[in-house]
Motif scaffolding. Structure first.
Motif, PDB file in Angstrom:
ATOM      1  N   ASP A  47      -6.632   9.329  -7.317  1.00 34.27           N
ATOM      2  CA  ASP A  47      -5.213   9.613  -7.555  1.00 34.27           C
ATOM      3  C   ASP A  47      -4.811   9.382  -9.007  1.00 34.27           C
ATOM      4  O   ASP A  47      -3.669   9.655  -9.387  1.00 34.27           O
ATOM      5  CB  ASP A  47      -4.315   8.827  -6.593  1.00 34.27           C
ATOM      6  CG  ASP A  47      -4.322   7.336  -6.842  1.00 34.27           C
ATOM      7  OD1 ASP A  47      -5.349   6.805  -7.314  1.00 34.27           O
ATOM      8  OD2 ASP A  47      -3.305   6.671  -6.548  1.00 34.27           O
TER       9      ASP A  47
ATOM     10  N   ASN B 145      -6.039   5.629   1.153  1.00 35.99           N
ATOM     11  CA  ASN B 145      -4.602   5.892   1.057  1.00 35.99           C
ATOM     12  C   ASN B 145      -3.874   4.957   0.094  1.00 35.99           C
ATOM     13  O   ASN B 145      -2.670   5.115  -0.126  1.00 35.99           O
ATOM     14  CB  ASN B 145      -3.962   5.780   2.442  1.00 35.99           C
ATOM     15  CG  ASN B 145      -4.478   6.835   3.402  1.00 35.99           C
ATOM     16  OD1 ASN B 145      -4.812   7.949   2.987  1.00 35.99           O
ATOM     17  ND2 ASN B 145      -4.572   6.498   4.683  1.00 35.99           N
ATOM     18  N   TYR B 146      -4.578   3.990  -0.480  1.00 36.53           N
ATOM     19  CA  TYR B 146      -3.946   3.092  -1.449  1.00 36.53           C
ATOM     20  C   TYR B 146      -3.661   3.862  -2.739  1.00 36.53           C
ATOM     21  O   TYR B 146      -4.389   4.793  -3.103  1.00 36.53           O
ATOM     22  CB  TYR B 146      -4.847   1.905  -1.750  1.00 36.53           C
ATOM     23  CG  TYR B 146      -4.904   0.844  -0.661  1.00 36.53           C
ATOM     24  CD1 TYR B 146      -4.818  -0.507  -0.974  1.00 36.53           C
ATOM     25  CD2 TYR B 146      -5.070   1.178   0.676  1.00 36.53           C
ATOM     26  CE1 TYR B 146      -4.885  -1.492   0.007  1.00 36.53           C
ATOM     27  CE2 TYR B 146      -5.145   0.216   1.672  1.00 36.53           C
ATOM     28  CZ  TYR B 146      -5.050  -1.119   1.329  1.00 36.53           C
ATOM     29  OH  TYR B 146      -5.123  -2.080   2.314  1.00 36.53           O
ATOM     30  N   THR B 147      -2.605   3.473  -3.431  1.00 36.88           N
ATOM     31  CA  THR B 147      -2.155   4.192  -4.625  1.00 36.88           C
ATOM     32  C   THR B 147      -2.325   3.325  -5.862  1.00 36.88           C
ATOM     33  O   THR B 147      -1.883   2.177  -5.894  1.00 36.88           O
ATOM     34  CB  THR B 147      -0.674   4.586  -4.487  1.00 36.88           C
ATOM     35  OG1 THR B 147      -0.515   5.438  -3.341  1.00 36.88           O
ATOM     36  CG2 THR B 147      -0.185   5.317  -5.728  1.00 36.88           C
TER      37      THR B 147
ATOM     38  N   PRO C 126      -0.158   1.931   1.231  1.00 39.55           N
ATOM     39  CA  PRO C 126       0.958   2.888   1.366  1.00 39.55           C
ATOM     40  C   PRO C 126       2.233   2.261   1.924  1.00 39.55           C
ATOM     41  O   PRO C 126       3.341   2.667   1.537  1.00 39.55           O
ATOM     42  CB  PRO C 126       0.399   3.964   2.296  1.00 39.55           C
ATOM     43  CG  PRO C 126      -0.825   3.398   2.915  1.00 39.55           C
ATOM     44  CD  PRO C 126      -1.364   2.403   1.942  1.00 39.55           C
TER      45      PRO C 126
ATOM     46  N   VAL D 269       3.926   0.724  -0.978  1.00 35.81           N
ATOM     47  CA  VAL D 269       4.417   1.754  -1.899  1.00 35.81           C
ATOM     48  C   VAL D 269       5.777   2.255  -1.436  1.00 35.81           C
ATOM     49  O   VAL D 269       6.681   2.515  -2.241  1.00 35.81           O
ATOM     50  CB  VAL D 269       3.417   2.922  -1.993  1.00 35.81           C
ATOM     51  CG1 VAL D 269       4.021   4.089  -2.779  1.00 35.81           C
ATOM     52  CG2 VAL D 269       2.125   2.468  -2.653  1.00 35.81           C
TER      53      VAL D 269
END
Length: 378
Positions: A58, A185-187, A311, A314
């Protein structure tokens, strides 16, 4: 022959070192940290052969987003192409061999800064000024060499080795271990680079064991760790790990209330995963941070340092301030680690120093030494 026979090569010393049961193991011999010849063997047989991490996928969200890296001395571009796919390729022009891109950024095409040869985002040559009179020039036959690139659980994995097993296959046990956290799915919230005066393995080993936390990190996180409650299982061929059960002192380290996937101790477990050779991940139900290590000779290491949020956090506006405070803490911990690992390297270079016996809390270090010994041929 003694265990530290100075007639042995560094590789022979290392193999002798790991050829005993863990309960009788010593720290790795000094020569594998300080020898320029051994550092060159690591570059050839480890960093040019295994999968390396370029950071989080990402970090390159848009077509034309790119970053650059070096793999065993090879300049590499990693980018998102016009179709949204991750690609890796040589970062060296096919004309007079200038390097092309630097750092990170976004570009519509890759333009050589020397003679303006221009490449598309798939590496094919788009144009080259003043080449019409060269009878051997054929634009359609010129392209930047491709490099294998895969996205794995949100990580960009790159290798020069055409025969390296797919990371999904090689690291299947990692996904089995922490798959319920859905690391993909971590940002990412930050990405930084720095250079420390130590051998890359010293820093890797520092991450792999939490034995040093109460002392090295006495000013920050040392008081939150109970060494007797720490679990260090035997590692696997491609990685090692250990884990810590956290208390309620840092909400970001626990599963968010809206996270219904994790149950019981899963909601408070911090995983420390070392993926060989040089990706170190601290993964909690709420946040993560990581190190990617690139050797720079025996005595220096280039470090990519990043991290971010799960997420659920977030999406939680209150979490941003908490993460900013956590980032300050992580920076302080880094300063403490820098001091410790640079002291270790200075000690390794001392004539009177010698490796001592390992604690049961340093099981991952022994497994790491076995990996290195197994990667370098006779």
């Amino acid at each position: 022959m003694t265990r530290h026979d100075t007639t042995l090569t560094p590789l022979e010393e290392l193999r002798q070192n790991v050829g005993v049961p863990f309960e009788r193991a010593l720290a790795m011999p000094k020569s594998v940290y300080t020898s320029p010849e051994f550092a060159a063997q690591e570059m050839q047989h480890i960093f040019a052969k295994d999968w390396l991490c370029a950071g989080r996928a990402d970090a390159l969200p848009n077509p034309g987003d790119y970053l650059t890296m070096q793999i065993s001395g090879e300049p590499i571009i990693v980018l998102r192409d016009r179709d949204g796919q991750l690609r890796a390729m040589s970062n060296v022009c096919r004309h007079r061999m200038s390097t092309l891109l630097e750092g990170r950024g976004n570009t519509r095409s890759i333009v050589c800064p020397y003679h303006a040869w221009t490449y598309n985002l798939d590496g094919t040559l788009r144009g080259a000024p003043a080449m019409a009179l060269n009878e051997n020039f054929c634009r359609d036959q010129i392209a930047l060499p491709k490099v294998r690139c895969q996205e794995w659980l949100g990580w960009i994995m790159v290798t020069l080795n055409p025969d390296a097993p797919d990371p999904r296959e090689k690291l299947a046990e990692v996904e089995a271990l922490v798959g319920k956290l859905h690391m993909e799915n971590y940002t990412e919230a930050f990405r930084e680079e720095f250079r420390w005066t130590t051998n890359w393995k010293v820093l890797a080993e520092n991450f792999m064991e939490s034995y040093h936390l109460p002392v090295c990190h006495a000013g920050t996180i040392g008081g939150t760790v109970d060494l007797m409650k720490m679990t260090c299982p035997e590692g696997l061929p491609a990685f090692n790990y250990h884990y810590i059960l956290k208390n309620d002192s840092l909400a970001l380290a626990l599963a968010h209330p809206t996270n219904t996937r994790l149950e019981g101790d899963e909601r408070r477990t911090t995983w420390l995963i070392s993926i060989y050779p040089s990706l170190m991940i601290t993964l909690t139900p709420g946040y993560f941070w990581y190190l990617c290590l690139t050797p720079d000779g025996p005595g220096h290491v280039n470090v990519l340092f990043g991290g971010g949020l799960a997420p659920e956090f977030v999406a939680d506006p209150q979490a941003q301030e908490s993460f900013a405070q956590l980032k300050v803490l992580l920076d302080e911990v880094n300063i403490e680690d820098k001091g410790c690992v640079e002291k270790v390297y200075r000690g390794l270079c001392s004539g009177m120093s010698s490796p001592g016996p390992l604690s049961h809390l340093e099981r991952p270090n022994f497994d790491f030494a076995r990996y290195i010994a197994g990667m370098i041929p006779d």
